[in-house]
Write a protein that holds these residues in place. Structure first.
Motif, PDB file in Angstrom:
ATOM      1  N   ARG A 293       0.807  -1.271  -0.046  1.00 40.32           N
ATOM      2  CA  ARG A 293      -0.122   0.130  -0.177  1.00 40.32           C
ATOM      3  C   ARG A 293       0.674   1.293  -0.057  1.00 40.32           C
ATOM      4  NH1 ARG A 293      -2.829   0.828   4.694  1.00 40.32           N
ATOM      5  NH2 ARG A 293      -1.862  -1.254   5.606  1.00 40.32           N
TER       6      ARG A 293
ATOM      7  N   GLU B  37      -3.606   0.754  -3.530  1.00 36.69           N
ATOM      8  CA  GLU B  37      -3.123  -0.715  -3.137  1.00 36.69           C
ATOM      9  C   GLU B  37      -2.446  -1.276  -4.687  1.00 36.69           C
ATOM     10  OE1 GLU B  37      -5.077  -3.572  -0.527  1.00 36.69           O
ATOM     11  OE2 GLU B  37      -5.357  -4.296  -2.266  1.00 36.69           O
TER      12      GLU B  37
ATOM     13  N   LYS C  84      -8.010   3.037  -2.720  1.00 43.32           N
ATOM     14  CA  LYS C  84      -8.812   2.550  -1.464  1.00 43.32           C
ATOM     15  C   LYS C  84      -9.541   3.652  -0.682  1.00 43.32           C
ATOM     16  CE  LYS C  84      -8.259  -1.514  -0.967  1.00 43.32           C
ATOM     17  NZ  LYS C  84      -9.142  -2.765  -1.625  1.00 43.32           N
TER      18      LYS C  84
END
Ligand SMILES: C[S@@+](CC[C@H](N)C(=O)[O-])C[C@H]1O[C@@H](n2cnc3c(N)ncnc32)[C@H](O)[C@@H]1O
Length: 298
Positions: free
Chosen positions: A165, A294, A252
């Motif tokens: 991430r 991500e 995200k």
């Protein structure tokens, strides 16, 4: 490979601007740290420089590998290691910042490694050596030092493990429409990409001595004048997100916050967590943003 493209595109002008920025940050970092007292002691006594925003966006990182890009003198890097338990590596272009970070890590007894490099050179080298991390982190005053967002995002993607991430927290580019009195004076959309500050990186800690900082304030360097100009690169939030998506990273979370972390404007008040808000009754606009993206597993 993407880093060959970079080497061709990274023309002499970019190198020259980054060299000025390196010199400007070397001078400013000495001035900044002169105001922060005994930082090793601060960390040995359990201090942290992290804000709720990055703690929330980082989530559970215990035992994970994390590279902190544009880490300056490593205070946040060491806070992440000591308080969140990640194995940290910091990268910054400034010689003074990295020398300070290494000493601080030793004196505070917090394990961390630091590397002095232009982030674009570091990407090229790290990806050619197949180095990969669980997390890439960068925060507070970073995107406007990047001369090429496409290469930045591709570089991040290359050094993330699949499933890894990116966590980024930064000043919202909307900030630049305001002057210091919080009056709208400029367009959001930059007319010029490069914004040269002839006066260089300032000693901005002296603007609000001892406020909005976990460190004790010391007078330190007085009447600092930076002999080295600095060059900022102006981007919109759309351009940042497009670069991240274009590098194959999946967004995200994107958070916008009505508060900031410093006295960026005169009509501001301090709020808990070493943060600042416009005065009561003023309209709220995003002053910070934070995101998680991500790298897909496949
Ligand atoms: C505002 S500071 C980052 C603040 C950091 N979050 C902190 O806690 O101090 C910006 C940093 O970017 C670094 N920087 C600027 N251009 C860079 C580049 N091309 N490569 C690597 N670091 C760079 C500067 O040396 C400086 O330390």
């Amino acid at each position: 490979m993407w880093y060959h493209t970079f080497q061709m595109e990274n023309d002499d002008l970019q190198r020259e601007l980054h060299t000025h920025n390196r010199a400007s940050w070397n001078a400013a970092t000495l001035a900044h740290n002169s105001h922060r007292g005994d930082q090793a002691r601060f960390f040995r006594e359990g201090g942290s420089t992290l804000h709720p925003e990055e703690i929330d966006l980082l989530g559970e990182v215990k035992g994970r590998t994390l590279v902190h890009l544009l880490c300056n003198a490593g205070q946040d890097t060491l806070s992440i290691a000591a308080h969140l338990g990640a194995h940290v590596h910091g990268v910054d272009i400034s010689d003074e910042a990295i020398a300070f970070a290494r000493h601080l890590s030793q004196d505070a007894h917090i394990p961390a490694t630091f590397e002095r490099a232009d982030v674009y050179d570091w990407f090229a080298q790290a990806s050619s050596q197949h180095r990969q991390f669980d997390l890439v982190f960068s925060s507070y005053g970073v995107v406007h030092w990047l001369s090429d967002l496409t290469l930045w995002a591709r570089g991040i993607s290359a050094v993330l493990k699949p499933g890894g991430r990116l966590v980024l927290v930064d000043f919202h580019p909307l900030e630049r429409i305001f002057d210091r009195d919080f009056q709208v004076v400029a367009s959001y959309f930059p007319r010029e990409r490069i914004d040269t500050l002839a006066q260089g990186v300032s000693d901005y800690l002296t603007r609000s001595p001892g406020k909005v900082t976990p460190f004790a304030y010391e007078p330190g360097v007085e009447h600092f004048e930076n002999p080295h100009p600095a060059h900022l690169f102006r981007w919109t939030l759309g351009e940042v997100l497009t670069a991240i998506g274009g590098a194959g990273l999946r967004l995200k979370r994107l958070q916008e916050y009505p508060h900031s972390i410093a006295m960026r404007f005169r009509p501001m008040r301090e709020i808990p967590g070493y943060r600042t808000m416009p005065l009561e009754g003023m309209p709220l606009v995003p002053l910070l943003y934070g995101l998680q993206a991500e790298k897909p597993e496949h």
